[in-house]
Design an enzyme around this catalytic site. Structure first.
Site, PDB file in Angstrom:
ATOM      1  N   CYS A  90     -32.113  -2.812  14.646  1.00  0.00           N
ATOM      2  CA  CYS A  90     -33.561  -2.595  14.567  1.00  0.00           C
ATOM      3  C   CYS A  90     -33.910  -1.188  15.064  1.00  0.00           C
ATOM      4  O   CYS A  90     -33.576  -0.205  14.413  1.00  0.00           O
ATOM      5  CB  CYS A  90     -34.304  -3.683  15.337  1.00  0.00           C
ATOM      6  SG  CYS A  90     -36.047  -3.845  14.878  1.00  0.00           S
ATOM      7  N   HIS A 178     -32.177  -8.799  13.129  1.00  0.00           N
ATOM      8  CA  HIS A 178     -31.592  -9.177  14.420  1.00  0.00           C
ATOM      9  C   HIS A 178     -30.513 -10.243  14.206  1.00  0.00           C
ATOM     10  O   HIS A 178     -30.814 -11.435  14.146  1.00  0.00           O
ATOM     11  CB  HIS A 178     -32.677  -9.708  15.359  1.00  0.00           C
ATOM     12  CG  HIS A 178     -33.581  -8.648  15.882  1.00  0.00           C
ATOM     13  ND1 HIS A 178     -33.311  -7.928  17.017  1.00  0.00           N
ATOM     14  CD2 HIS A 178     -34.765  -8.165  15.401  1.00  0.00           C
ATOM     15  CE1 HIS A 178     -34.275  -7.057  17.237  1.00  0.00           C
ATOM     16  NE2 HIS A 178     -35.167  -7.172  16.265  1.00  0.00           N
ATOM     17  N   GLU A 180     -28.434 -11.373  16.263  1.00  0.00           N
ATOM     18  CA  GLU A 180     -28.208 -12.169  17.470  1.00  0.00           C
ATOM     19  C   GLU A 180     -29.112 -13.390  17.570  1.00  0.00           C
ATOM     20  O   GLU A 180     -28.821 -14.337  18.314  1.00  0.00           O
ATOM     21  CB  GLU A 180     -28.402 -11.292  18.714  1.00  0.00           C
ATOM     22  CG  GLU A 180     -29.830 -10.875  19.025  1.00  0.00           C
ATOM     23  CD  GLU A 180     -30.302  -9.653  18.252  1.00  0.00           C
ATOM     24  OE1 GLU A 180     -31.352  -9.099  18.609  1.00  0.00           O
ATOM     25  OE2 GLU A 180     -29.619  -9.251  17.284  1.00  0.00           O
ATOM     26  N   SER A 232     -30.327 -27.689  44.512  1.00  0.00           N
ATOM     27  CA  SER A 232     -31.440 -28.460  43.960  1.00  0.00           C
ATOM     28  C   SER A 232     -30.969 -29.693  43.210  1.00  0.00           C
ATOM     29  O   SER A 232     -31.749 -30.608  42.971  1.00  0.00           O
ATOM     30  CB  SER A 232     -32.267 -27.578  43.016  1.00  0.00           C
ATOM     31  OG  SER A 232     -31.523 -27.283  41.840  1.00  0.00           O
TER      32      SER A 232
END
Length: 528
Positions: A90, A178, A180, A232
């Site tokens: 891009c 793109h 990806e 957590s």
């Protein structure tokens, strides 16, 4: 703030120069999926620095800028004289064209955003095995008007003449789309072609190798010092607990701070799971009243996150004096946490990311400046799916590995507005129903996240011939690969009906259930 430890010692085979794209880290992840190590670096990285790293390939990321505008980010032009293959994506393609003698201008027709069929003109090299007509993801307002000398067109779309280009003899390639992004159906083919066929990389980046290198680096940096882990019970902190236990064993102390914002039954499950089943010592701290008292009257979501982050660390500091001393604080910070908290725009003067925040993350945005611990964050360069693979390799069972992501501030940011005990109890019951019905339908492992949100407004309803005013519950179910982008999950109507009926009949204080069908972007997965 103290230094951070993350597992990054080896030289990358592929370097991604970041020009501010929201997908820069995603490019790195896609390359790692091919078992090749990649690293994201600032576009200001010099050619000499790159030469010292000895990468086999360089990728120029996308970005929000325009190459013809004053102040646009540029890379060191000597990069094109290193003899290393380059792929521009891009903005990166436009920059390469601009630097090598071509021209870029605003798109003559209209900007191209979203899916577009790619018509392949030359199915060789970069586009080998890419089927003509394949869908690719576009996101650009500028287009190449003139190719530099020696470049040829590889593909086009209906709106973009130069959608893929090449200078074969120097192994310079560019794509306006793109590859990806998951929406690009043959994007991984393009990436593999560049990584393996053009750059001649070897597959030497695996989950087990990451574990070995992370363990080694933690051991090297921590030495004989003690580490305190914020546990957590989610996949991130659980994987981190197993990784650190493997690295430093008894030097690790896990502390579970029950801040009162967990899902129903989670504190009890966590303690029995780690303490009884895996014999990992976990210190339980009941701080429920402390946290909720600090949130009294607070309605701003950013303030809630900051307060929870601040109190979380303060409790750690206080308890470390009782249990310690400890030198390091371990956190399960991941790539998406870092990206969303720092923003993705680039300051062309400094090469640093500009803090255009989406929202601050509990792990990285709520830390006070006077933090007394050094940080251990060996997972901060991984995406969620990579963490699951690491956890699985370390021996974590599926009931932990496949758990849905849960934010650090917990239910406090799934209650819009002020948090109260009454709202927490209501949301816990509704959230449990959502997860139970998703699981009963066999959909739990097919969905990225499924949860309930409580809105701080009253909705009119009718129950037993009586008019009611009660809270509405939002059902939020999304599908995603990494949390960077997400789409709402198309649940069967029968499942939605069960969820709605159970919530309005079983949860006190609720008379309406609505479904959130917003994708990310433009929304975020969480409501706050």
């Amino acid at each position: 703030m103290a230094s951070m430890i993350s597992a990054e010692k080896r030289n990358p085979a592929i370097v991604i120069l970041d020009f501010g794209s929201q997908y820069s880290e995603l490019i790195a992840r896609r390359i790692r999926e091919t078992e090749v190590y990649s690293l994201v670096m600032s576009y200001t990285t010099s050619a000499d620095q790159l030469r010292s790293l000895k990468p086999k390939g360089i990728i120029l990321s996308g970005g929000p800028g325009s190459v013809y505008e004053e102040g646009a980010p540029y890379c060191d032009p000597e990069i094109f004289n290193l003899g290393i293959p380059v792929l521009g994506v891009c903005y990166g393609m436009q920059l390469m064209v601009h630097e090598l003698g071509g021209s870029v201008k605003p798109a003559a027709g209209k900007a191209e955003y979203g899916k577009a069929p790619l018509e392949v003109d030359d199915p060789t090299a970069l586009l080998t095995n890419v089927i003509s007509g394949s869908t690719m993801w576009m996101s650009h307002g500028d287009s190449v008007q003139k190719l530099p000398k020696g470049f040829v067109r590889l593909a086009h779309t209906s709106n973009t003449l130069e959608a893929a280009i090449a200078l074969h003899d120097k192994s310079f390639y560019g794509v306006q789309f793109h590859p990806e992004v998951v929406h690009s159906t043959h994007g991984m083919v393009v990436i593999r072609n560049f990584v393996y066929d053009i750059c001649s990389c070897e597959p030497d980046w695996t989950t087990n190798l990451f574990i070995d290198e992370a363990v080694s680096q933690v051991q090297q940096h921590v030495g004989d010092k003690k580490v305190l882990l914020a546990l957590s019970g989610g996949v991130d902190s659980s994987t981190l607990a197993f990784l650190l236990n493997k690295a430093i064993g008894p030097q690790l102390t896990c502390m579970f701070i029950d801040q009162g914002f967990m899902r129903k039954g989670e504190p009890e499950f966590l303690m029995s799971f780690f303490d009884e089943k895996f014999k990992i010592n976990v210190e339980y701290i009941n701080a429920r009243e402390r946290f909720i008292s600090q949130l009294k009257g607070v309605t701003d979501p950013e303030q809630k996150r900051k307060i929870i982050g601040r109190e979380f660390i303060r409790v750690f500091e206080e308890e470390s004096l009782r249990l310690g001393p400890f030198d390091y604080l371990a956190q399960g910070t991941l790539y998406p946490d870092v990206i969303e908290s720092s923003g993705t725009n680039i300051d062309p003067k400094t090469g640093e990311r500009i803090a255009v925040k989406i929202k601050s993350h509990h792990n990285v945005g709520g830390l006070p400046k006077d933090l007394q611990f050094k940080l251990v964050e060996p997972l901060r360069r991984l995406f969620k799916d990579e963490v699951r693979k690491v956890g699985k390799s370390l021996g974590l069972p599926d009931e932990i590995v496949r758990r849905h992501p849960f934010p650090g501030p917990g239910l406090a940011i799934r209650i819009l507005g002020e948090v109260t005990h009454e709202k927490l109890n209501c949301l816990r019951d509704a959230d449990l129903i959502v997860r139970e019905e998703i699981n009963n339908a066999g959909l739990y492992n097919k969905i990225w996240q499924a949860f309930a949100v409580l809105l701080p407004v009253y909705s009119v309803g009718v129950m037993g011939d009586q008019r009611t005013y009660a809270w509405p519950i939002v059902v939020r179910c999304v599908s995603s690969e990494d949390g960077m982008t997400a789409d709402w999950s198309r649940l069967p109507y029968a499942v939605l009906e069960k969820i709605s009926n159970r919530i309005v009949n079983e949860v006190e204080g609720v008379n309406r259930v609505v479904l959130d069908i917003t994708s990310k972007p433009p929304g975020t997965i969480e409501w706050e």
